[in-house]
Design a protein around this motif. Sequence first.
Motif, PDB file in Angstrom:
ATOM      1  N   ILE A 248       0.820  -1.217   0.000  1.00  0.00           N
ATOM      2  CA  ILE A 248       0.000   0.000   0.000  1.00  0.00           C
ATOM      3  C   ILE A 248       0.849   1.258   0.000  1.00  0.00           C
ATOM      4  O   ILE A 248       0.574   2.208  -0.752  1.00  0.00           O
ATOM      5  N   PHE A 249       1.888   1.315   0.817  1.00  0.00           N
ATOM      6  CA  PHE A 249       2.610   2.555   1.047  1.00  0.00           C
ATOM      7  C   PHE A 249       3.906   2.679   0.251  1.00  0.00           C
ATOM      8  O   PHE A 249       4.431   3.781   0.130  1.00  0.00           O
ATOM      9  N   ALA A 250       4.457   1.572  -0.250  1.00  0.00           N
ATOM     10  CA  ALA A 250       5.750   1.638  -0.927  1.00  0.00           C
ATOM     11  C   ALA A 250       5.608   2.205  -2.332  1.00  0.00           C
ATOM     12  O   ALA A 250       4.534   2.152  -2.953  1.00  0.00           O
ATOM     13  N   ASP A 251       6.710   2.730  -2.829  1.00  0.00           N
ATOM     14  CA  ASP A 251       6.751   3.258  -4.183  1.00  0.00           C
ATOM     15  C   ASP A 251       6.622   2.103  -5.171  1.00  0.00           C
ATOM     16  O   ASP A 251       7.347   1.107  -5.081  1.00  0.00           O
ATOM     17  N   SER A 252       5.715   2.243  -6.121  1.00  0.00           N
ATOM     18  CA  SER A 252       5.504   1.171  -7.102  1.00  0.00           C
ATOM     19  C   SER A 252       6.702   0.987  -8.023  1.00  0.00           C
ATOM     20  O   SER A 252       6.873  -0.082  -8.620  1.00  0.00           O
ATOM     21  N   ASP A 253       7.559   1.997  -8.138  1.00  0.00           N
ATOM     22  CA  ASP A 253       8.746   1.872  -8.984  1.00  0.00           C
ATOM     23  C   ASP A 253       9.904   1.194  -8.270  1.00  0.00           C
ATOM     24  O   ASP A 253      10.842   0.725  -8.926  1.00  0.00           O
ATOM     25  N   SER A 254       9.887   1.159  -6.945  1.00  0.00           N
ATOM     26  CA  SER A 254      10.945   0.488  -6.177  1.00  0.00           C
ATOM     27  C   SER A 254      10.322  -0.268  -5.011  1.00  0.00           C
ATOM     28  O   SER A 254      10.494   0.100  -3.850  1.00  0.00           O
ATOM     29  N   PRO A 255       9.576  -1.339  -5.309  1.00  0.00           N
ATOM     30  CA  PRO A 255       8.895  -2.077  -4.243  1.00  0.00           C
ATOM     31  C   PRO A 255       9.868  -2.974  -3.482  1.00  0.00           C
ATOM     32  O   PRO A 255      10.926  -3.349  -4.009  1.00  0.00           O
TER      33      PRO A 255
END
Length: 307
Positions: A248-255
């Motif tokens: 939910i909270f992490a960056d989708s480009d650097s999960p």
Amino acid sequence: MTTPSTTAAATRTTPVSGSDAARAKQSLGSRIAARAGGGVMRVFLILVGLFWLMPTVGLLLSSLRSGEEIAATGWWKVFTAPSQLTFDNYSRLLDNPTITHSLLSTVMITVPATVLVVVFGSLAGYAFAWMDFPGRDWWFLLVVGLLVVPVQVALIPVSKLFGEIGIFETTFGVILFHTAFGLPFAIFLLRNFFAEIPRELLEAARLDGAGEIRLFTRVVMPLGGPAIASLGIFQFLWVWNDMLVALIFADSDSPPITVALQQQVRQFGNNIDVLAPGAFVSMVIPLAVFFAFQRQFVSGVMAGAVK
């Protein structure tokens, strides 16, 4: 007149009573039963350990096989055909930028979230244990009450809050969330551990001129090492293996690695040759951390159990 020789002869010829013989026989039987029971318990614990490690061993062997061999036979076939083992999967894993970047992102989230919880939890635990301030007991009850708040309840309001302040889908937001939800348990654990330190030891340090900071760093922290190590292991494992908060909270480009593996399954359902080594690398790092600090972990868990 009784001579020493006659006394010794009488002692040698005195028959052993039935109760003494029964006690001797029972003692021998007890010793045999204790040894047999210890052997059975040892074998049982070894079997439990092997059963617990079996999924890890299976994942390791699967990560060393090709995708075709994994789809055709089970991982136990390696014992009859060891030529299947290869490190090609790990070579492809290191060439996969999504997996390697996700491992780095996981480290960047886990290490700060663990360090912050340990540092602030130690300071707050010492304050609640040995410092007097207004409302100390009520504040500690509030901390204990926060232990029962589930993470799922806070997902939507915290998401809105992070979106308003501009840290939603950022690494800092994930670290802040894990730190906030890890602190109640950290404060509760360390406060109870620090409270068991003898008061005389702290008073002696104060008489020698030690202030609160010196007292905390030179006396409390060394004595609280086992509990702090246990807290660090718990927090590291929780954050490293987390998927819900990262999703939910992490960056989708650097999960993190958990989300990256989930995305790989969703996009490429049959790329087991990438998923198996990725999952094993994700598993072996927290296992290595646990086994490296297992002595401190056991000491922290058992602290206070024996007076």
